[in-house]
Design a protein around this motif. Structure first.
Motif, PDB file in Angstrom:
ATOM      1  N   VAL A 175      80.734-114.150  16.553  1.00 30.09           N
ATOM      2  CA  VAL A 175      81.542-112.939  16.446  1.00 30.09           C
ATOM      3  C   VAL A 175      82.262-112.778  17.773  1.00 30.09           C
ATOM      4  N   ILE A 176      83.579-112.793  17.717  1.00 31.63           N
ATOM      5  CA  ILE A 176      84.348-112.690  18.958  1.00 31.63           C
ATOM      6  C   ILE A 176      84.415-111.232  19.378  1.00 31.63           C
ATOM      7  N   LYS A 177      84.048-110.981  20.589  1.00 32.13           N
ATOM      8  CA  LYS A 177      84.272-109.685  21.225  1.00 32.13           C
ATOM      9  C   LYS A 177      83.692-108.536  20.422  1.00 32.13           C
ATOM     10  N   GLY A 178      82.583-108.776  19.769  1.00 33.18           N
ATOM     11  CA  GLY A 178      81.977-107.705  18.995  1.00 33.18           C
ATOM     12  C   GLY A 178      81.398-106.640  19.904  1.00 33.18           C
ATOM     13  N   ALA A 179      81.212-105.455  19.371  1.00 28.06           N
ATOM     14  CA  ALA A 179      80.488-104.454  20.150  1.00 28.06           C
ATOM     15  C   ALA A 179      79.073-104.981  20.290  1.00 28.06           C
ATOM     16  N   GLY A 180      78.575-105.084  21.505  1.00 31.34           N
ATOM     17  CA  GLY A 180      77.301-105.747  21.748  1.00 31.34           C
ATOM     18  C   GLY A 180      76.134-104.985  21.164  1.00 31.34           C
ATOM     19  N   LEU A 181      75.111-105.747  20.852  1.00 37.47           N
ATOM     20  CA  LEU A 181      73.872-105.158  20.361  1.00 37.47           C
ATOM     21  C   LEU A 181      73.398-104.055  21.312  1.00 37.47           C
ATOM     22  N   PHE A 182      73.478-104.350  22.628  1.00 41.47           N
ATOM     23  CA  PHE A 182      72.923-103.412  23.592  1.00 41.47           C
ATOM     24  C   PHE A 182      73.823-102.211  23.849  1.00 41.47           C
ATOM     25  N   ASP A 183      75.044-102.257  23.327  1.00 44.14           N
ATOM     26  CA  ASP A 183      75.917-101.087  23.445  1.00 44.14           C
ATOM     27  C   ASP A 183      75.734-100.142  22.274  1.00 44.14           C
ATOM     28  N   SER A 184      75.042-100.604  21.244  1.00 47.96           N
ATOM     29  CA  SER A 184      74.971 -99.776  20.042  1.00 47.96           C
ATOM     30  C   SER A 184      74.052 -98.586  20.320  1.00 47.96           C
ATOM     31  N   PRO A 185      74.378 -97.419  19.751  1.00 48.86           N
ATOM     32  CA  PRO A 185      73.616 -96.221  20.088  1.00 48.86           C
ATOM     33  C   PRO A 185      72.131 -96.347  19.753  1.00 48.86           C
ATOM     34  N   GLU A 186      71.811 -97.013  18.628  1.00 49.87           N
ATOM     35  CA  GLU A 186      70.399 -97.075  18.246  1.00 49.87           C
ATOM     36  C   GLU A 186      69.595 -97.947  19.205  1.00 49.87           C
ATOM     37  N   VAL A 187      70.217 -99.051  19.656  1.00 44.87           N
ATOM     38  CA  VAL A 187      69.478 -99.911  20.585  1.00 44.87           C
ATOM     39  C   VAL A 187      69.407 -99.248  21.964  1.00 44.87           C
ATOM     40  N   THR A 188      70.453 -98.532  22.346  1.00 46.55           N
ATOM     41  CA  THR A 188      70.398 -97.776  23.607  1.00 46.55           C
ATOM     42  C   THR A 188      69.216 -96.807  23.573  1.00 46.55           C
ATOM     43  N   THR A 189      69.009 -96.151  22.446  1.00 45.48           N
ATOM     44  CA  THR A 189      67.881 -95.224  22.318  1.00 45.48           C
ATOM     45  C   THR A 189      66.553 -95.945  22.537  1.00 45.48           C
ATOM     46  N   LEU A 190      66.427 -97.115  21.898  1.00 44.83           N
ATOM     47  CA  LEU A 190      65.153 -97.833  22.007  1.00 44.83           C
ATOM     48  C   LEU A 190      64.934 -98.350  23.424  1.00 44.83           C
ATOM     49  N   VAL A 191      66.008 -98.772  24.062  1.00 42.01           N
ATOM     50  CA  VAL A 191      65.868 -99.236  25.446  1.00 42.01           C
ATOM     51  C   VAL A 191      65.477 -98.047  26.338  1.00 42.01           C
ATOM     52  N   ASN A 192      66.091 -96.887  26.086  1.00 39.10           N
ATOM     53  CA  ASN A 192      65.696 -95.695  26.851  1.00 39.10           C
ATOM     54  C   ASN A 192      64.223 -95.362  26.633  1.00 39.10           C
ATOM     55  N   LEU A 193      63.775 -95.552  25.395  1.00 40.44           N
ATOM     56  CA  LEU A 193      62.366 -95.297  25.117  1.00 40.44           C
ATOM     57  C   LEU A 193      61.493 -96.213  25.988  1.00 40.44           C
ATOM     58  N   LEU A 194      61.832 -97.506  26.014  1.00 44.55           N
ATOM     59  CA  LEU A 194      61.036 -98.439  26.820  1.00 44.55           C
ATOM     60  C   LEU A 194      61.083 -98.045  28.292  1.00 44.55           C
ATOM     61  N   ARG A 195      62.250 -97.609  28.736  1.00 43.15           N
ATOM     62  CA  ARG A 195      62.373 -97.198  30.146  1.00 43.15           C
ATOM     63  C   ARG A 195      61.449 -96.026  30.446  1.00 43.15           C
ATOM     64  N   VAL A 196      61.411 -95.094  29.500  1.00 34.36           N
ATOM     65  CA  VAL A 196      60.567 -93.915  29.711  1.00 34.36           C
ATOM     66  C   VAL A 196      59.085 -94.323  29.683  1.00 34.36           C
ATOM     67  N   LEU A 197      58.748 -95.265  28.811  1.00 35.24           N
ATOM     68  CA  LEU A 197      57.348 -95.690  28.748  1.00 35.24           C
ATOM     69  C   LEU A 197      56.953 -96.376  30.050  1.00 35.24           C
ATOM     70  N   VAL A 198      57.886 -97.145  30.611  1.00 36.56           N
ATOM     71  CA  VAL A 198      57.594 -97.816  31.878  1.00 36.56           C
ATOM     72  C   VAL A 198      57.539 -96.805  33.014  1.00 36.56           C
ATOM     73  N   ASP A 199      58.547 -95.931  33.042  1.00 37.43           N
ATOM     74  CA  ASP A 199      58.622 -94.982  34.148  1.00 37.43           C
ATOM     75  C   ASP A 199      59.082 -93.627  33.629  1.00 37.43           C
ATOM     76  N   PRO A 200      58.129 -92.753  33.320  1.00 32.93           N
ATOM     77  CA  PRO A 200      58.515 -91.473  32.722  1.00 32.93           C
ATOM     78  C   PRO A 200      59.365 -90.611  33.650  1.00 32.93           C
ATOM     79  N   THR A 201      59.375 -90.910  34.932  1.00 35.30           N
ATOM     80  CA  THR A 201      60.196 -90.086  35.824  1.00 35.30           C
ATOM     81  C   THR A 201      61.633 -90.582  35.883  1.00 35.30           C
ATOM     82  N   ASN A 202      61.959 -91.552  35.053  1.00 38.64           N
ATOM     83  CA  ASN A 202      63.360 -91.977  34.937  1.00 38.64           C
ATOM     84  C   ASN A 202      64.096 -90.890  34.141  1.00 38.64           C
TER      85      ASN A 202
END
Ligand SMILES: Nc1ncnc2c1ncn2[C@@H]1O[C@H](COP(=O)(O)OP(=O)(O)OP(=O)(O)O)[C@@H](O)[C@H]1O
Length: 800
Positions: free
Chosen positions: A337-364
């Motif tokens: 897929v040329i120049k697709g909106a990246g997986l990591f830019d998608s709102p749902e994956v951003t949410t899950l990455v934020n979740l992992l960040r919070v689990l690692v460091d809740p003061t983030n």
């Protein structure tokens, strides 16, 4: 016109104008305050600036006035001129000469193709093209220079057969220059009040191909030019596809999925048939002499077999792109897929990455804000602001959350503590730890109902697919032995970074294919501008373009710039007002109707050009496809009859040409075409047209989707030489593996690949994970400590 309704709408128009003026003023004030300009300002300010320069200043800045006694010699050249609007054209004139109101210079050179103007949505105005053409011709004439404005009608891109088909098709889709009112193409175009074809309708202009379908010594490529109708309706399928056709087993309610399958199958067939394509050769090629035509204007080319990389599927929008991905993946056809909106830019994956960040460091705090206002927890900014206000001066949002006693926060705080417990990130022993990171995600998804939440919004299917993809990446991390959550996060962030860099570099960003980089290209038509591919597939000719665009302003407001009858454009704003007879319903005003009609006419004209841009990306083979639904008892096979005059789909034009033969001599009507499809699975339509005063013809085959396909990716033998560099490691597996080209790429990118110890072949897709004991991972399974890339490069990893 209902005068009463017009009068009743007045208050609404007035109110809207007041709000719009206030909004505009605030917007302007905000730009002023922040010292920023927007795109419109850039052009307007450039015009303002250029308008203020006197002759000395122009000289100082080096602005051009070739031919003028006091100006330096310089020229202004503009490419892709068809996508210019009036303000931009004024900048160009002001650069070229002191008086932008008069084009009286000979230092201006513009190139463009009005049939390829496709940026109306961002302000391009194709009617400027004709104005500029006339102004430049007049300027040349006044200056007494030979008016040299040649039409560029030689095409070096496309083989004669597909180019003739494109000529024949678009000689009908576009109006003829100066078409008489009786000409069918005139009927398909918007007209002005005097009945002439509107300035925004590009005219047909058949091209001549400079290429040959044979090499100098007679080897040939037989170009495929076809329209593939995809019957969706059950009765049509039974009628046209016959028994046992694989498309008949598909869910018919989703015509788009059905068409994607038909297209993927067609592409796989071309690949497995070893379809021949050309490749240009340089004059130092050993076979140059043999391949040359003895005519130096004809490109010298050699024949080779079609590769997945040569194919492009051009989509009008990204909607439904995932269906094409899925179907290609199912058939094992690599793709990108040329120049697709990246997986990591998608709102749902951003949410899950934020979740992992919070689990690692809740003061983030940033991650926690993002998580709390995501659909997973759905808190509003106001609520978050109130929570933040309860923080100690140096406290984190997390501590405020844990201390909050409002019930909405108490529940969320408990959830997040529990999730940290599952992840093993909490001191507390009261929670079951999960065994893998994907299991953690599954548990969180189950407990929050996140999938159901994101699955129901308008891009739900894509969102769910993205979450799945993210989960499978987490699974891969666990399999790779990434143990701590911080390590997982680190990997994800690095991967997201490299995705983002790729996007900026305008290269492959996100592929689901056989390892990355390469394969069938999936891209939008706008992204394909200026590109070319050996095989171009343009699907979705049945897509309703009116439904896709809609008015610029949501709801019942229309805003358009319409002709002022003097070559200029004026804004027209139209609104619906209360119906005088029934105050609970709206009724349209004349202004709104006019604006809407104008918008639709211009959009329709733009759609012709968009289809033209797509079709003209093809070098050797062109395939168009479109869904056909049921509709008419009169039309053969119960197909929907096309309506080219009020087209809402590309199929309205293409079907009228290739089925009904509009503008084609002979009596082979749609019934004959459908009979041909029933008996032979295909029908060939001849499309005559005139070029440079001579009669020519194109041919386009109407061909039903293939019934079956077997596609095997080609394999390359690569000697991995696994034991050459590793001392003391017993290699338990083959030292020579069959690698597909895309596996090699995948290895180079450090991705996981699998070898089959029974056959000695390898695959890199996730779907090809070992299911039995025969398969081993190329790299670490065969050689502990080696990355796949080490294997391919045959260099040992640094000693640890
Ligand atoms: N004089 C030439 N001889 C041989 N090949 C040429 C010549 N001019 C252009 N080509 C080839 O023809 C193809 C199309 O050229 P190019 O992209 O410049 O056309 P274009 O008019 O910009 O096309 P479009 O506007 O449709 O994107 C390219 O592959 C290019 O290398």
């Amino acid at each position: 016109m209902d005068l009463e309704a017009e009068r009743a709408s007045y208050e609404y128009v007035d109110a809207f104008a007041t709000v719009a003026t206030a909004a505009f003023e605030r917007y302007a004030a905000a730009k002023h305050r922040d010292n920023v300009v927007d795109f419109g300002d850039l052009i307007a300010l450039a015009n303002h600036f250029l308008g203020q320069l006197d002759a000395d200043a122009r000289r100082e800045f080096g602005f051009f006035a070739a031919g003028a006694p006091d100006g330096p010699d310089g020229y202004v050249m503009v490419d892709e001129f068809q996508d210019t609007n009036a303000d931009q054209w004024r900048v160009v004139r002001a650069l070229a000469a002191p008086d932008p109101d008069a084009v009286d210079t000979t230092n201006l050179f513009v190139v463009g193709d009005d049939k390829q103007s496709i940026y109306r949505f961002r302000g391009a105005d194709v009617s400027v093209f004709g104005d500029a053409d006339a102004a430049l011709a007049a300027a040349n004439e006044r200056a007494g220079v030979a008016a040299d404005q040649p039409p560029l009608t030689t095409n070096f891109r496309t083989l004669p057969e597909p180019l003739h088909a494109i000529n024949g098709l678009f000689d009908r889709v576009f109006p003829q220059a100066g078409a008489a009112a009786s000409d069918p193409t005139h009927e398909w175009a918007a007209t002005d009040d005097d009945g002439s074809v509107a300035a925004f309708e590009a005219a047909s202009e058949p091209l001549a191909s400079a290429r040959r379908s044979t090499t100098g010594d007679g080897d040939r490529v037989d170009p495929t030019v076809e329209y593939m109708p995809v019957p969706v309706d059950a009765a049509q399928q039974a009628d046209l596809l016959g028994d046992g056709h694989h498309l008949r087993e598909e869910r018919r309610e989703d015509g788009n999925a059905l068409e994607a399958k038909a297209v993927a199958t067609r592409v796989a067939t071309l690949l497995s048939d070893g379809t021949a394509v050309f490749e240009a050769v340089d004059d130092d090629h050993p076979e140059y002499e043999r391949l040359a035509h003895g005519d130096e204007d004809v490109p010298v080319e050699r024949i080779r077999t079609l590769e997945p990389d040569d194919v492009a599927i051009l989509l009008s929008s990204r909607g439904g792109l995932d269906q094409y991905e899925r179907e290609l993946r199912d058939l094992d056809v690599p793709y990108t897929v040329i120049k697709g909106a990246g997986l990591f830019d998608s709102p749902e994956v951003t949410t899950l990455v934020n979740l992992l960040r919070v689990l690692v460091d809740p003061t983030n705090d940033r991650a926690l804000y993002g998580l709390l206002r995501s659909p997973m927890f759905g808190r509003t900014d106001d609520a978050l602001a109130r929570l933040a206000a309860t923080r100690d001066s140096d406290g984190s949002l997390w501590s405020a959350l844990q201390a909050a006693d409002h019930e909405e926060w108490v529940a969320i705080a408990a959830d997040l503590r529990r999730f940290r417990g599952y992840a093993g990130a909490s001191e507390s022993e009261e929670y079951d730890r999960v065994a893998t990171w994907s299991a953690l995600l599954t548990r969180v998804l189950d407990e929050t109902g996140f999938l159901a939440t994101v699955g129901t919004d308008e891009r739900g299917e894509k969102a769910v697919a993205n979450v799945d993809e993210f989960r499978s990446r987490l699974r891969a991390f666990s399999e790779d032995g990434v143990h701590s959550l911080a390590e997982v996060l680190d990997r994800i962030e690095r991967r997201a970074d490299s995705d983002a860099r790729d996007a900026e570099a305008n290269v492959v960003q996100f592929d689901h294919g056989d390892g990355g980089g390469g394969g069938v290209n999936l891209l939008t038509i706008h992204e394909s501008k200026g590109m070319e591919y050996e095989v171009v597939v343009v699907p979705k000719l049945g897509r309703d373009f009116q439904a896709a665009s809609g008015p610029r302003l949501a709801g019942s407001v229309e805003f358009e710039r319409v002709g002022d009858g003097d070559g200029g454009r004026v804004p027209l704003f139209g609104i619906a007002g209360p119906d005088p007879a029934d105050p609970y319903t709206d009724t349209s005003t004349v202004a709104r109707e006019v604006a809407r009609e104008r918008r639709r006419a211009e959009e329709r004209a733009e759609q012709k050009r968009l289809l033209y841009v797509a079709a003209t990306r093809a070098r050797d083979h062109l395939i168009l496809s479109g869904q056909h639904t049921g509709g008419s008892d009169e039309y053969p096979a119960g197909l929907e009859a096309p309506d080219p005059e009020n087209a809402t789909t590309w199929r309205d034009w293409v079907q009228a040409v290739v089925f009904d033969g509009v503008g084609c001599p002979g009596d082979d009507d749609a019934a004959t075409v459908v009979d041909g499809l029933r008996t032979d699975g295909m029908y060939e339509r001849v499309l005559p047209y005139e070029r440079a005063g001579a009669a020519e013809a194109g041919r386009i085959a109407v061909r039903l989707p293939p019934a079956t396909v077997s596609y095997e990716p080609s394999e390359t033998t690569v000697e991995l030489g696994l034991d050459e560099f590793v001392d003391g490691v017993t290699v338990d597996g083959p030292t020579v593996l069959e690698l597909s080209p895309s596996t090699c790429t995948a290895l180079e990118q450090g991705r996981r690949c699998w070898s089959d110890t029974a056959t000695g072949s390898s695959r890199s897709t996730r779907t090809q994970r070992p299911t039995d004991g025969r398969r081993q991972r190329v790299g670490s399974d065969l050689h502990p400590g080696w990355t796949p890339a080490d294997c391919l490069r045959r260099t040992p990893p640094p000693a640890v």
